[in-house]
Scaffold this motif. Structure first.
Motif, short mmCIF file in Angstrom:
data_model
loop_
_atom_site.label_atom_id
_atom_site.label_comp_id
_atom_site.label_asym_id
_atom_site.label_seq_id
_atom_site.Cartn_x
_atom_site.Cartn_y
_atom_site.Cartn_z
N TYR A 55 37.57 47.83 46.96
CA TYR A 55 36.62 46.88 47.45
C TYR A 55 34.68 47.42 47.24
O TYR A 55 35.02 48.95 48.08
CB TYR A 55 35.48 45.89 48.03
CG TYR A 55 37.32 45.00 47.88
CD1 TYR A 55 37.54 44.20 47.26
CD2 TYR A 55 38.71 45.63 48.69
CE1 TYR A 55 38.33 42.84 46.82
CE2 TYR A 55 39.64 43.98 49.02
CZ TYR A 55 39.31 43.21 47.97
OH TYR A 55 40.30 42.09 47.66
N CYS B 80 29.12 51.67 49.25
CA CYS B 80 28.94 51.49 49.90
C CYS B 80 30.87 50.45 49.76
O CYS B 80 30.72 50.12 48.42
CB CYS B 80 28.30 50.64 50.93
SG CYS B 80 29.41 49.75 52.67
N THR C 8 34.67 49.14 51.03
CA THR C 8 35.47 49.44 52.41
C THR C 8 37.58 48.76 51.95
O THR C 8 37.51 48.68 50.98
CB THR C 8 35.31 47.75 52.97
OG1 THR C 8 35.94 47.34 54.27
CG2 THR C 8 35.87 46.35 51.99
N ALA D 62 29.01 43.33 54.56
CA ALA D 62 29.80 43.11 53.33
C ALA D 62 30.18 41.20 53.70
O ALA D 62 30.36 40.68 54.58
CB ALA D 62 31.37 43.65 54.06
N ASN E 104 30.16 43.54 60.27
CA ASN E 104 30.28 42.65 58.83
C ASN E 104 29.29 44.38 58.01
O ASN E 104 28.66 43.80 57.39
CB ASN E 104 29.72 41.88 58.44
CG ASN E 104 28.79 41.00 58.95
OD1 ASN E 104 28.12 41.77 60.04
ND2 ASN E 104 28.43 39.95 58.89
N TYR F 249 35.87 41.45 56.14
CA TYR F 249 36.15 42.90 56.11
C TYR F 249 37.88 42.67 54.97
O TYR F 249 38.54 41.26 56.19
CB TYR F 249 36.53 43.19 57.46
CG TYR F 249 35.18 43.96 57.88
CD1 TYR F 249 35.39 45.13 57.44
CD2 TYR F 249 34.65 43.12 58.70
CE1 TYR F 249 33.71 45.80 57.90
CE2 TYR F 249 33.21 43.59 59.16
CZ TYR F 249 32.99 45.02 59.03
OH TYR F 249 31.90 45.72 59.41
N MET G 46 35.33 51.47 56.53
CA MET G 46 34.27 50.94 54.94
C MET G 46 33.31 52.23 55.31
O MET G 46 33.28 53.81 56.31
CB MET G 46 33.24 50.04 56.63
CG MET G 46 32.99 48.48 56.73
SD MET G 46 33.07 48.25 55.24
CE MET G 46 31.07 47.52 55.10
N VAL H 58 36.07 39.59 48.28
CA VAL H 58 35.08 40.93 49.86
C VAL H 58 33.55 41.95 48.56
O VAL H 58 34.37 41.99 47.57
CB VAL H 58 35.94 41.83 49.97
CG1 VAL H 58 34.91 42.87 50.54
CG2 VAL H 58 37.07 41.63 50.33
N GLN H 59 32.68 41.18 49.01
CA GLN H 59 31.48 41.53 47.85
C GLN H 59 30.33 42.31 48.76
O GLN H 59 30.48 42.37 50.44
CB GLN H 59 30.81 40.70 47.57
CG GLN H 59 31.71 39.65 46.81
CD GLN H 59 30.60 38.78 46.48
OE1 GLN H 59 29.38 38.44 45.95
NE2 GLN H 59 30.97 37.62 45.94
N LEU H 60 29.85 43.30 48.41
CA LEU H 60 29.28 44.31 49.36
C LEU H 60 28.35 44.75 48.71
O LEU H 60 28.16 44.88 47.42
CB LEU H 60 29.54 45.73 49.10
CG LEU H 60 31.61 46.04 50.40
CD1 LEU H 60 32.49 47.17 49.50
CD2 LEU H 60 31.70 45.21 51.32
N CYS I 253 25.07 47.75 54.08
CA CYS I 253 26.00 47.39 53.74
C CYS I 253 25.79 47.09 54.16
O CYS I 253 26.51 46.66 55.20
CB CYS I 253 27.02 48.32 53.48
SG CYS I 253 28.48 47.59 51.95
N GLY J 14 30.55 48.10 46.10
CA GLY J 14 29.10 48.33 46.36
C GLY J 14 28.98 48.36 44.69
O GLY J 14 29.34 49.24 44.32
#
Length: 127
Positions: A116, A96, A98, A24, A77, A27, A34, A2-4, A22, A118
């Protein structure tokens, strides 16, 4: 994985507004949280706001209640943080994050709940 990615930070005078976004890549669970956190160099990261992506329930730090609003879009998302009536003490790097919703405590400001993160977006408020 997962990338934010956060965006929307910048410099603003006290009393002004900013809206952080933000995005994502995904999820991590059918029901997730979030959250927005912030950190000042030399201090611990603190929770600002979080949202249950399924029910939309939100929580806020006392320091931002009535001024900040967290929300998400209909695809779940993307999450936003609308920041109004900004104060100099709001200056920080905003992150951000999640994680999985917990049936006992829901979405809280617990570091272990958010695996995860950002890279952050800087918010600077001048007095």
């Amino acid at each position: 994985q997962v990338q934010l990615v956060e965006s929307g930070g910048g410099s603003v005078e006290a009393g002004g507004s900013l809206r952080l976004s933000c995005v994502a890549s995904a999820y991590i669970n059918v029901r997730s949280c979030m959250g927005w956190f912030r950190q000042v160099p030399g201090k611990e990261r603190e929770g600002v706001a979080s949202i249950d992506t399924t029910l939309g329930n939100t929580i806020y730090a006392d320091s931002v209640k009535g001024r900040f609003t967290i929300s998400q879009d209909n695809t779940n998302n993307k999450v936003y943080l609308q920041m109004d009536s900004l104060k100099s003490e709001d200056t920080a790097m905003y992150y951000c994050a999640t994680g999985q919703y917990n049936k006992w405590y829901g979405c809280r400001f617990i570091a272990g709940q958010y695996p995860y993160w950002g890279q952050g977006t800087q918010v600077t408020v001048s007095s």
